[in-house]
Design a protein around this motif. Structure first.
Motif, PDB file in Angstrom:
ATOM      1  N   TYR A 126     100.071 -37.440 -11.918  1.00  0.00           N
ATOM      2  CA  TYR A 126      99.144 -36.660 -12.092  1.00  0.00           C
ATOM      3  C   TYR A 126      98.791 -36.947 -12.862  1.00  0.00           C
ATOM      4  O   TYR A 126      98.667 -36.582 -14.670  1.00  0.00           O
ATOM      5  CB  TYR A 126      99.581 -35.114 -12.386  1.00  0.00           C
ATOM      6  CG  TYR A 126      99.027 -34.205 -12.372  1.00  0.00           C
ATOM      7  CD1 TYR A 126      97.638 -33.506 -11.310  1.00  0.00           C
ATOM      8  CD2 TYR A 126      98.925 -32.979 -13.351  1.00  0.00           C
ATOM      9  CE1 TYR A 126      97.082 -32.583 -11.876  1.00  0.00           C
ATOM     10  CE2 TYR A 126      98.057 -32.081 -14.106  1.00  0.00           C
ATOM     11  CZ  TYR A 126      97.097 -31.975 -13.129  1.00  0.00           C
ATOM     12  OH  TYR A 126      95.866 -31.152 -13.274  1.00  0.00           O
ATOM     13  N   VAL A 127      97.421 -36.635 -13.459  1.00  0.00           N
ATOM     14  CA  VAL A 127      95.642 -36.769 -14.419  1.00  0.00           C
ATOM     15  C   VAL A 127      95.119 -35.245 -13.952  1.00  0.00           C
ATOM     16  O   VAL A 127      94.547 -35.101 -13.389  1.00  0.00           O
ATOM     17  CB  VAL A 127      94.752 -37.835 -14.158  1.00  0.00           C
ATOM     18  CG1 VAL A 127      94.280 -37.863 -15.206  1.00  0.00           C
ATOM     19  CG2 VAL A 127      95.495 -39.257 -14.315  1.00  0.00           C
ATOM     20  N   GLN A 128      95.607 -34.682 -15.540  1.00  0.00           N
ATOM     21  CA  GLN A 128      94.141 -33.408 -15.606  1.00  0.00           C
ATOM     22  C   GLN A 128      93.419 -33.822 -16.758  1.00  0.00           C
ATOM     23  O   GLN A 128      92.980 -34.622 -17.868  1.00  0.00           O
ATOM     24  CB  GLN A 128      94.633 -32.942 -16.067  1.00  0.00           C
ATOM     25  CG  GLN A 128      94.835 -31.219 -16.588  1.00  0.00           C
ATOM     26  CD  GLN A 128      95.812 -29.878 -16.249  1.00  0.00           C
ATOM     27  OE1 GLN A 128      96.704 -29.808 -15.898  1.00  0.00           O
ATOM     28  NE2 GLN A 128      95.215 -29.093 -17.698  1.00  0.00           N
ATOM     29  N   ALA A 129      91.514 -33.219 -15.296  1.00  0.00           N
ATOM     30  CA  ALA A 129      90.887 -32.926 -16.959  1.00  0.00           C
ATOM     31  C   ALA A 129      91.489 -32.747 -17.504  1.00  0.00           C
ATOM     32  O   ALA A 129      91.528 -31.665 -17.890  1.00  0.00           O
ATOM     33  CB  ALA A 129      90.101 -32.245 -16.018  1.00  0.00           C
ATOM     34  N   GLY A 130      90.021 -33.715 -18.849  1.00  0.00           N
ATOM     35  CA  GLY A 130      90.495 -32.204 -20.210  1.00  0.00           C
ATOM     36  C   GLY A 130      91.842 -33.421 -21.189  1.00  0.00           C
ATOM     37  O   GLY A 130      91.656 -33.967 -22.394  1.00  0.00           O
ATOM     38  N   ASP A 131      92.438 -34.631 -20.236  1.00  0.00           N
ATOM     39  CA  ASP A 131      93.220 -35.737 -21.275  1.00  0.00           C
ATOM     40  C   ASP A 131      92.034 -36.570 -21.717  1.00  0.00           C
ATOM     41  O   ASP A 131      90.909 -37.477 -21.497  1.00  0.00           O
ATOM     42  CB  ASP A 131      94.208 -35.856 -20.055  1.00  0.00           C
ATOM     43  CG  ASP A 131      95.082 -35.853 -19.196  1.00  0.00           C
ATOM     44  OD1 ASP A 131      95.510 -34.471 -19.918  1.00  0.00           O
ATOM     45  OD2 ASP A 131      95.577 -36.060 -18.080  1.00  0.00           O
ATOM     46  N   LEU A 163      88.784 -37.564 -20.098  1.00  0.00           N
ATOM     47  CA  LEU A 163      88.376 -37.613 -18.165  1.00  0.00           C
ATOM     48  C   LEU A 163      88.296 -36.757 -17.875  1.00  0.00           C
ATOM     49  O   LEU A 163      88.470 -35.447 -18.343  1.00  0.00           O
ATOM     50  CB  LEU A 163      89.926 -37.924 -17.644  1.00  0.00           C
ATOM     51  CG  LEU A 163      90.924 -39.558 -18.521  1.00  0.00           C
ATOM     52  CD1 LEU A 163      91.846 -39.314 -17.689  1.00  0.00           C
ATOM     53  CD2 LEU A 163      89.379 -39.855 -17.802  1.00  0.00           C
ATOM     54  N   SER A 164      87.411 -36.463 -16.809  1.00  0.00           N
ATOM     55  CA  SER A 164      86.501 -34.986 -16.391  1.00  0.00           C
ATOM     56  C   SER A 164      87.001 -34.678 -15.108  1.00  0.00           C
ATOM     57  O   SER A 164      86.916 -33.330 -14.386  1.00  0.00           O
ATOM     58  CB  SER A 164      84.928 -35.524 -16.469  1.00  0.00           C
ATOM     59  OG  SER A 164      85.232 -36.194 -16.127  1.00  0.00           O
ATOM     60  N   VAL A 165      88.533 -35.284 -15.284  1.00  0.00           N
ATOM     61  CA  VAL A 165      88.205 -35.007 -12.674  1.00  0.00           C
ATOM     62  C   VAL A 165      89.867 -35.153 -13.193  1.00  0.00           C
ATOM     63  O   VAL A 165      90.577 -36.097 -13.450  1.00  0.00           O
ATOM     64  CB  VAL A 165      87.842 -35.454 -12.130  1.00  0.00           C
ATOM     65  CG1 VAL A 165      86.522 -35.082 -12.021  1.00  0.00           C
ATOM     66  CG2 VAL A 165      88.101 -37.032 -11.948  1.00  0.00           C
ATOM     67  N   ASP A 166      90.043 -33.799 -12.416  1.00  0.00           N
ATOM     68  CA  ASP A 166      91.549 -33.695 -12.260  1.00  0.00           C
ATOM     69  C   ASP A 166      91.564 -35.044 -11.129  1.00  0.00           C
ATOM     70  O   ASP A 166      91.416 -35.627  -9.911  1.00  0.00           O
ATOM     71  CB  ASP A 166      92.341 -32.486 -11.546  1.00  0.00           C
ATOM     72  CG  ASP A 166      92.985 -31.838 -12.144  1.00  0.00           C
ATOM     73  OD1 ASP A 166      91.773 -31.758 -13.386  1.00  0.00           O
ATOM     74  OD2 ASP A 166      92.990 -30.715 -11.879  1.00  0.00           O
ATOM     75  N   GLU A 183      93.604 -50.114  -9.022  1.00  0.00           N
ATOM     76  CA  GLU A 183      92.954 -49.683  -9.777  1.00  0.00           C
ATOM     77  C   GLU A 183      91.258 -49.079  -8.870  1.00  0.00           C
ATOM     78  O   GLU A 183      91.328 -48.976  -8.170  1.00  0.00           O
ATOM     79  CB  GLU A 183      91.774 -50.465  -9.439  1.00  0.00           C
ATOM     80  CG  GLU A 183      92.188 -51.628 -11.949  1.00  0.00           C
ATOM     81  CD  GLU A 183      91.644 -52.692 -12.034  1.00  0.00           C
ATOM     82  OE1 GLU A 183      90.610 -51.793 -12.156  1.00  0.00           O
ATOM     83  OE2 GLU A 183      91.862 -53.353 -12.429  1.00  0.00           O
ATOM     84  N   VAL A 184      91.844 -47.916  -9.768  1.00  0.00           N
ATOM     85  CA  VAL A 184      90.867 -46.036  -9.099  1.00  0.00           C
ATOM     86  C   VAL A 184      90.533 -45.889 -10.142  1.00  0.00           C
ATOM     87  O   VAL A 184      90.123 -45.598 -11.689  1.00  0.00           O
ATOM     88  CB  VAL A 184      91.990 -44.996  -8.701  1.00  0.00           C
ATOM     89  CG1 VAL A 184      91.144 -43.980  -8.088  1.00  0.00           C
ATOM     90  CG2 VAL A 184      92.976 -45.482  -7.517  1.00  0.00           C
ATOM     91  N   SER A 185      88.505 -45.840  -9.538  1.00  0.00           N
ATOM     92  CA  SER A 185      87.265 -44.950 -10.974  1.00  0.00           C
ATOM     93  C   SER A 185      87.655 -43.577 -11.485  1.00  0.00           C
ATOM     94  O   SER A 185      88.833 -42.687 -10.136  1.00  0.00           O
ATOM     95  CB  SER A 185      86.282 -45.250  -9.900  1.00  0.00           C
ATOM     96  OG  SER A 185      85.924 -46.588  -9.613  1.00  0.00           O
ATOM     97  N   ILE A 186      88.322 -43.121 -11.583  1.00  0.00           N
ATOM     98  CA  ILE A 186      87.806 -41.837 -12.247  1.00  0.00           C
ATOM     99  C   ILE A 186      87.124 -41.380 -13.331  1.00  0.00           C
ATOM    100  O   ILE A 186      86.294 -42.452 -14.562  1.00  0.00           O
ATOM    101  CB  ILE A 186      89.203 -41.484 -13.227  1.00  0.00           C
ATOM    102  CG1 ILE A 186      89.495 -39.692 -13.748  1.00  0.00           C
ATOM    103  CG2 ILE A 186      89.636 -42.545 -14.423  1.00  0.00           C
ATOM    104  CD1 ILE A 186      90.926 -39.582 -13.422  1.00  0.00           C
ATOM    105  N   ALA A 187      86.112 -40.338 -13.772  1.00  0.00           N
ATOM    106  CA  ALA A 187      84.991 -40.536 -14.279  1.00  0.00           C
ATOM    107  C   ALA A 187      85.595 -39.627 -15.892  1.00  0.00           C
ATOM    108  O   ALA A 187      86.345 -39.563 -15.743  1.00  0.00           O
ATOM    109  CB  ALA A 187      84.298 -39.064 -13.211  1.00  0.00           C
ATOM    110  N   ALA A 238      94.989 -33.213 -25.789  1.00  0.00           N
ATOM    111  CA  ALA A 238      93.807 -32.649 -24.368  1.00  0.00           C
ATOM    112  C   ALA A 238      93.084 -31.931 -25.112  1.00  0.00           C
ATOM    113  O   ALA A 238      92.620 -31.575 -26.531  1.00  0.00           O
ATOM    114  CB  ALA A 238      94.378 -31.106 -23.986  1.00  0.00           C
ATOM    115  N   MET A 239      91.687 -31.878 -24.522  1.00  0.00           N
ATOM    116  CA  MET A 239      90.291 -31.510 -25.652  1.00  0.00           C
ATOM    117  C   MET A 239      90.781 -29.681 -25.556  1.00  0.00           C
ATOM    118  O   MET A 239      90.947 -29.126 -24.819  1.00  0.00           O
ATOM    119  CB  MET A 239      89.311 -31.447 -23.986  1.00  0.00           C
ATOM    120  CG  MET A 239      87.550 -30.354 -25.037  1.00  0.00           C
ATOM    121  SD  MET A 239      87.385 -31.814 -25.801  1.00  0.00           S
ATOM    122  CE  MET A 239      86.805 -33.170 -25.214  1.00  0.00           C
TER     123      MET A 239
END
Length: 355
Positions: A89-94, A105-108, A117-121, A147-148
């Protein structure tokens, strides 16, 4: 450096003993609190939580070597790859450290085992670097321990995600489309501005320059400053234990200087506990950066409940992050709401953010 619009890809005083009141009639959740240290108040969200397997967090997966976050050469896009056997799990703000510059990272995101490999904003949080730093690998990122810690930055990231989403009524048509290319550049400028403000505010509050010689514009290096860590100690000692007292705690809301800031709720107590210490550290950092001389009374539980209910209303929009994750958002007059869902419709994380 280049911008890219892409497809895909939030002295200790115990004011009162925690008490619970009904909230979220449609979700069966309750709020208790506040537990207060100085200018930071914590309110716990209680609920039944879900069963089943609990994903690794990005921080855990990077530490185990199960996940790699790769540089792409684009400021606002990275790729992440899960080579392990557990969901991640990746959380926005990491905030990820390394590469050509540190990013937030700006999206969960939920990464299945052997994801490829998966793209992430992402947004840059280190304006002055585009080369290797010390012995770090310029091609990838080594950790995600922070976190931010800026409300303004979280609003900018979430607002961009909301404008990038399509209205819920049109979700079946074009859920993958982002807003025009100009939007990401404007949002990136906002993020750089908030990083500078955070560094300056912390330096003023602590009486020490937090800009690190190795890279003065790096927010991550500022967050590793020893003086800041010392200032965080009393807050964390007073507040962290509250989030670890019961198996029914699935989230929390926090207020700074008497104003509700934001909250995070998870589908399980186990996932909340994995995220809790990292998020609390970010909240403490923000509280230190904006500390006021005169203390303000914390909001009541009813105020927090009203905030959560209001955030759950507003203009609905939805989009697909990828084939297995969807983002549902609500944009209200005073708040932004985001819900991360699996493809089957079950939710994983809810973020409530005051404007």
């Amino acid at each position: 450096m280049r911008y890219r619009a892409f497809v895909h890809l939030v002295a200790s005083v115990l004011v009162s003993l925690p008490f619970a009141v009904p909230a979220f009639a449609d979700a069966g959740l309750q709020v208790s609190g506040p537990i207060v240290h100085d200018n930071l108040a914590i309110y716990l969200v209680h609920g039944p939580g879900g069963g089943g397997a609990v994903p690794l967090t990005l921080q855990e997966a990077l530490a185990k070597g199960a996940v790699k976050v790769h540089e792409t050469g684009s400021v606002n896009e990275l790729t992440v790859e899960n080579a392990g056997k557990d969901e991640v799990y990746v959380q926005a703000g990491d905030i990820v450290k390394g590469g050509q510059q540190d990013r937030v990272l700006s999206v969960d995101l939920l990464l299945p085992p052997r994801s490829g490999e998966v793209s992430i904003a992402a947004f840059c949080v280190e304006h002055g670097r585009w080369t290797a730093r010390g012995n770090e690998d310029v091609r990838q990122f080594s950790s995600a321990t922070s976190a931010m810690p800026s409300h303004e930055a979280k609003v900018a990231m979430r607002a961009y995600a909301v404008t990038a989403a399509v209205p819920a009524a049109d979700a079946s048509a074009s859920t993958m489309a982002y807003a025009g290319g100009g939007g990401v550049g404007e949002s990136q400028q906002e993020i750089w501005s908030t990083v500078r403000k955070t560094q300056d505010s912390l330096s003023h509050s602590l009486g020490v320059l937090l800009a690190a010689p190795a890279s003065p514009s790096s927010l991550q290096l500022s967050l590793e400053n020893d003086k800041l860590k010392q200032a965080q100690t009393a807050y964390i000692a007073a507040l962290q234990g509250a989030g670890e007292t019961g198996d029914d705690i699935v989230g929390y809301v926090f207020a700074i200087n008497g104003k509700v800031n934001s909250g995070d709720v998870y589908a399980s107590n186990a996932l909340f506990r994995k995220m809790w210490s990292k998020l609390l550290a970010a909240n403490v950092t923000e509280a230190i950066s904006v500390k006021e001389a005169a203390g303000a009374a914390p909001p009541s539980v009813k105020d927090v409940e009203a905030f959560l209910l209001a955030a759950s209303s507003g203009v609905k929009a939805e989009r697909a992050i990828n084939a297995s994750v969807r983002l549902a958002t609500r944009d209200g007059d005073g708040s932004l709401y985001a819900e991360t869902r699996r493809a089957d419709g079950s939710w994983v994380h809810r973020n409530y953010l005051a404007k």
